[in-house]
Design an enzyme around this catalytic site. Structure first.
Site, PDB file in Angstrom:
ATOM      1  CB  SER A 121      -0.888  -0.023   1.251  1.00 49.40           C
ATOM      2  OG  SER A 121      -1.775   1.062   1.254  1.00 49.40           O
ATOM      3  CG  ASP A 122       2.900   4.902  -1.499  1.00 48.70           C
ATOM      4  OD1 ASP A 122       3.914   4.636  -0.822  1.00 48.70           O
ATOM      5  OD2 ASP A 122       2.655   6.044  -1.934  1.00 48.70           O
ATOM      6  CB  THR A 123      -0.742   6.899   2.367  1.00 53.07           C
ATOM      7  OG1 THR A 123      -1.435   5.706   2.715  1.00 53.07           O
ATOM      8  CG2 THR A 123      -1.617   8.101   2.704  1.00 53.07           C
ATOM      9  N   GLY A 132      -3.212   3.907  -2.433  1.00 46.95           N
ATOM     10  CA  GLY A 132      -3.263   2.754  -3.321  1.00 46.95           C
ATOM     11  C   GLY A 132      -3.074   1.496  -2.487  1.00 46.95           C
TER      12      GLY A 132
END
Ligand SMILES: Cc1cn([C@H]2C[C@H](O)[C@@H](COP(=O)(O)OP(=O)(O)OP(=O)(O)O)O2)c(=O)[nH]c1=O
Length: 194
Positions: free
Chosen positions: A70-72, A107
């Site tokens: 995941s990526d923020t 994501g």
């Protein structure tokens, strides 16, 4: 009672582990190190999905389990704000978010029998005006350092956030509704609570 892991979490973020635990998903944690440099002109949405996929695929090489990455990213006027490297950067970031709305994009990607499945969630965050004295005190708390955009909605910075439109869990690091859907589609059991 501890459960056998049903998912590999390719992340060093304790927040993502806690969010998955909150929906009854026990994980094996495998942080991965990938290049997080945005490509020239890369839209933020493409960026967070690309990184989520790369993290998931890198983690999947280390385990037979389905793997989540995941990526923020915090996005203001189309510009991606990373994690602040020092007090000045942190203050400049929050000053630029003060008294207005910005977007947080998260994501998430999950590998498994269905291949790599991915989703992206956009949340609008409305902040009140932040005073200079608050910026200094906030940095001194230690909270901003490892957070995209230099704040944590789940922490002391909650007092700056008037309201959001979207997903609170996505701002913290993992959109639980969309994540549950991806996990179900990969056959990963939820609510393993007993
Ligand atoms: C905006 C915001 C971000 N964050 C966090 C979520 C992410 O952990 C972090 C953004 O950095 P990321 O690069 O998404 O994640 P990470 O470096 O913490 O972990 P990894 O790459 O190993 O998965 O900022 C909050 O905790 N609260 C917030 O309100």
């Amino acid at each position: 009672m501890t459960h056998d892991p049903v998912l590999c979490l390719a992340s060093a973020s304790p927040r993502r582990r806690d969010l998955l635990a909150s929906i009854g998903v026990a994980v094996e944690v495998r942080p991965v190190d990938i290049d997080e440099t945005p490509r020239p002109e890369e839209p933020a949405r493409d960026y967070v999905v690309r990184l989520a996929r790369e993290k998931a695929l890198a983690g999947a090489r280390l385990t037979p389990l389905p793997t989540l990455g995941s990526d923020t990213a915090v996005v203001r006027d189309g510009e991606i704000l990373g994690k602040p490297a020092n007090r000045e950067q942190a203050a400049a970031m929050l000053r630029s978010l003060s008294g207005r709305c910005h977007e947080v994009l998260t994501g998430v990607a999950v590998t498994g029998p269905a291949g790599v499945l991915a989703a992206c969630v956009t949340t609008r965050v409305f902040m009140r005006e932040i005073q200079e004295a608050e910026l200094a005190a906030y940095w001194a708390s230690g909270e901003p350092a490892d957070k995209a955009g230099g704040y944590a909605i789940q922490g002391l910075a909650a007092v700056f956030v008037e309201h959001i439109e979207g997903s609170h869990s996505a701002v913290v690091g993992l959109p639980l509704f969309e994540t549950a859907d991806l996990l179900a589609r990969q056959g990963v059991p939820l609510w393993n609570l007993a």
